[in-house]
Design an enzyme around this catalytic site. Structure first.
Site, PDB file in Angstrom:
ATOM      1  CD  GLU A 311      -2.637  -1.297   2.574  1.00  0.00           C
ATOM      2  OE1 GLU A 311      -3.867  -1.435   2.467  1.00  0.00           O
ATOM      3  OE2 GLU A 311      -2.057  -1.190   3.667  1.00  0.00           O
ATOM      4  CB  CYS A 404      -9.028   1.393   7.975  1.00  0.00           C
ATOM      5  SG  CYS A 404      -8.452   0.952   6.315  1.00  0.00           S
TER       6      CYS A 404
END
Length: 644
Positions: A311, A404
């Site tokens: 990421e 998230c």
């Protein structure tokens, strides 16, 4: 559980960043009240749909069950695959608190109270709180700082406690947050401090939260602890990896790197510390790294993160399309960091990036109905795309195993008014345009606009100091090439308007009822990329005002998008479609479909330049705002369009 002393509720404005009295910042947050228009609609959906669903989703995912396990009031197995699932609860509490700051809602307040009670019951007598380690790891603590995320969870808890106190004046959640922060201050410290652990968390977040806790309570120890954590990054405490910002100390760093969200949360804290401590080295680092990010590693949509793997940011100018990660949380972190930079420096360029990110990279992360989400935000979905599902999906998802993003979206939308305006000794600055009221001290103006669909913003002075001049500053967006402004009988255009560093500054002794009309030219435009961005060389993107546009397969006759070629010589037309995607202004372009010259090859590689445009009729291309994609049927999508 022992409680910390009660503190009074601080004065308005209510929002995520409240600068300390000694902060060295050019600007301070002002108060905005959005009453109609684009962002009012998006925030209403957040309030009516997204937020109320939070408790049920947290229950079904097991987050609330885990709190009961930690509190000893339930039995069963721990639910969740990650040690940071508590943060989903904390972020929802923060979002709900910002919502309660704006309007009374008995049902929402009851849910907030119920979940705060669960959180408080799960906290250990010494202040520690993390259900994963309390339940699954039999109470073991701080054994895996790289992956355990205990301080990351603490950071989101602290931010929720601060938000709840600012919104309601109550201290139940703030007490929990302060007790955990006090515990951290007893455990973590540099060598020679007498504290048992010299360490940092693999996911920055606690740093900026501790600064805000200092701002809320005035306790210097929280600010000092934040500074310790920031400065210990880059010293090999987590193995020296860029992934978790441990390769280079931030004061020496020359480029953003590693996991995008982690990097940006850390840099938000760097900016907070520079603001509160007047540290020129930290300020210089923040300015240097923001420049590196925006000039070499930011997608057209404001999205950040080139790699699905880890990421993270890629190399400079490594900005892929279909494999762009552009996590929704990274867009949120970008807004949070850029706002702190705008306050610190007073420069409009930071709010230019906030606008680009809000309307594109961020808003795409939530569906138009507020019920489903994107974790990643690619700039292209190919014909025949096979979706992996889950957190990597290019299709909207009800919830995620790593959830998230949804509560993060909720908290930014609920607090969005905080990011719209600021004030200083000279006057009031309007960073983002929306219908509503902006005020700072004795100065207030009412704005009316249909932005971003139309470029006219009418501002009426409502309150003003008597017999004292002040400056009304309006941000002229970086994308805007032509504008006009009318102030009473005076009229200016971009050639003679008093614009400096992106700000149109209008100074005078104002009177109630004075009218300012700013007209921004919103003609659609074609945008090209730096030639070093290999992925989009020979392509163009369609933009209009702050909006990036894309093609979706459902709007293009004849099938998919992979063989579409844009004709850049044809004019772009604008068509407002109140019937489409909740009401959008589309841009109509012209193009062709490629005709591939067959050479009998059994693999995709052929002789150079075998594709030629069709000699047939033009194909009408209807482009929609990027934020609205993936709200209809599944299919291909693309932002960057080949032009040859």
């Amino acid at each position: 559980m022992p409680r910390v002393p009660r503190i009074p509720c601080a004065a308005s404005p209510v929002g995520p960043v409240r600068l300390g009295p000694a902060a060295r910042a050019a600007l301070r947050p002002a108060t905005a009240d959005v009453t109609a228009g684009f962002w009012h609609s998006r925030r209403e959906i957040n309030a009516r749909v997204s937020l109320p669903q939070g408790p049920g989703l947290l229950e079904s995912a097991g987050n609330l069950h885990n709190l009961r396990l930690a509190a000893g009031t339930a039995e069963g197995e721990y639910r969740g695959a990650y040690p940071f699932v508590d943060t989903d609860v904390h972020k929802w509490l923060e979002a709900a608190s910002w919502q309660l700051a704006q309007q009374a809602d008995g049902e929402l307040e009851s849910e907030v109270d119920r979940i705060i009670a669960l959180v408080a019951a799960a906290q250990r007598p010494d202040g520690y709180l993390n259900t994963w380690f309390q339940v699954r790891e039999s109470g073991a603590r701080y054994q895996d700082l790289r992956w355990g995320h205990e301080l990351y969870c603490a950071g989101h808890l602290i931010q929720a406690g601060v938000a709840h106190h600012r919104a309601t004046g109550r201290t139940e959640l703030l007490d929990v947050a302060r007790w955990f922060a006090n515990h951290l201050g007893q455990v973590f410290g540099p060598p020679g401090s007498g504290r048992p652990i010299d360490g940092i968390d693999g996911h920055p977040e606690v740093e900026t939260a501790l600064v805000e806790l200092y701002r809320e309570t005035g306790e210097r120890a929280y600010l000092d602890l934040a500074g310790y954590f920031v400065d210990r990054h880059g010293h090999g405490l987590l193995g020296g990896e860029a992934y978790c910002q441990d390769r280079v100390p931030v004061r020496e760093a020359t480029d953003v790197e590693g996991h995008a969200v982690r990097q940006l949360y850390l840099l938000a804290a760097v900016t907070d510390l520079a603001t509160e401590t007047d540290d020129p080295e930290l300020r210089s680092a923040a300015e240097r790294l923001w420049h590196a990010m925006t000039t070499t590693k930011t997608h057209l949509t404001g999205g950040l993160g080139a790699h699905h793997d880890e990421e993270d940011f890629g190399d400079p100018y490594e900005l892929p399309n279909e494999r762009a990660y552009c996590e929704t949380c990274a867009a949120i972190a970008s807004v949070q960091w850029s706002w702190r930079m705008a306050l610190l420096t007073g420069e409009a360029r930071y709010s230019d990036l906030i606008e680009r990110t809000l309307y594109n990279g961020f808003l795409a992360g939530v569906s138009l109905d507020g019920e489903s989400w994107l974790y990643v935000n690619p700039l292209q979905v190919r014909d025949g795309h096979t979706d992996p599902g889950g957190d990597q999906s290019a299709r909207r998802t009800r919830w995620f195993r790593c959830a998230c993003c949804p509560p993060n979206v909720m908290r930014l939308l609920a607090s969005l008014e905080h990011y719209l305006s600021s004030g200083d000794e000279q006057g009031l600055q309007i960073h983002q345009f929306a219908t509503g009221r902006y005020s700072y001290g004795a100065m207030s103006v009412r704005a009316e606009t249909d932005y971003p669909w139309h470029g006219t913003i009418a501002l009426t002075v409502e309150e003003t100091p008597r017999d004292r001049p002040w400056t009304l500053s309006l941000r002229v967006p970086q994308w805007c090439r032509e504008f006009r402004v009318r102030v009473g009988e005076l009229s200016y255009d971009q050639t003679d308007a008093p614009v400096s560093d992106g700000w149109l500054r209008l100074e005078r002794t104002w009177a109630p009822g004075d009218l300012v009309v700013l007209e921004l030219e919103l003609e659609p435009r074609l945008t090209g990329a730096d030639p070093r961005v290999d992925a989009v060389r020979g392509c163009a993107a369609i933009e209009r005002g702050p909006l990036v546009y894309c093609l979706e397969q459902v709007d293009v006759p004849g099938g998919g998008l992979d063989d579409i070629v844009l004709d850049p010589t044809r004019p772009l037309a604008v068509k407002h479609r109140p019937d489409l995607l909740g009401g959008v202004t589309t841009v109509v372009a012209a193009g062709y479909r490629r005709r591939l010259v067959e050479d009998g090859s059994w693999w995709p590689y052929r002789a150079a330049d075998p594709a030629v445009p069709s000699t047939g009729a033009l194909v009408e291309l209807t482009a929609i705002p990027y934020y609205a994609w993936a709200n209809r049927q599944d299919g291909s999508m693309r932002v960057w369009l080949p032009t040859s």
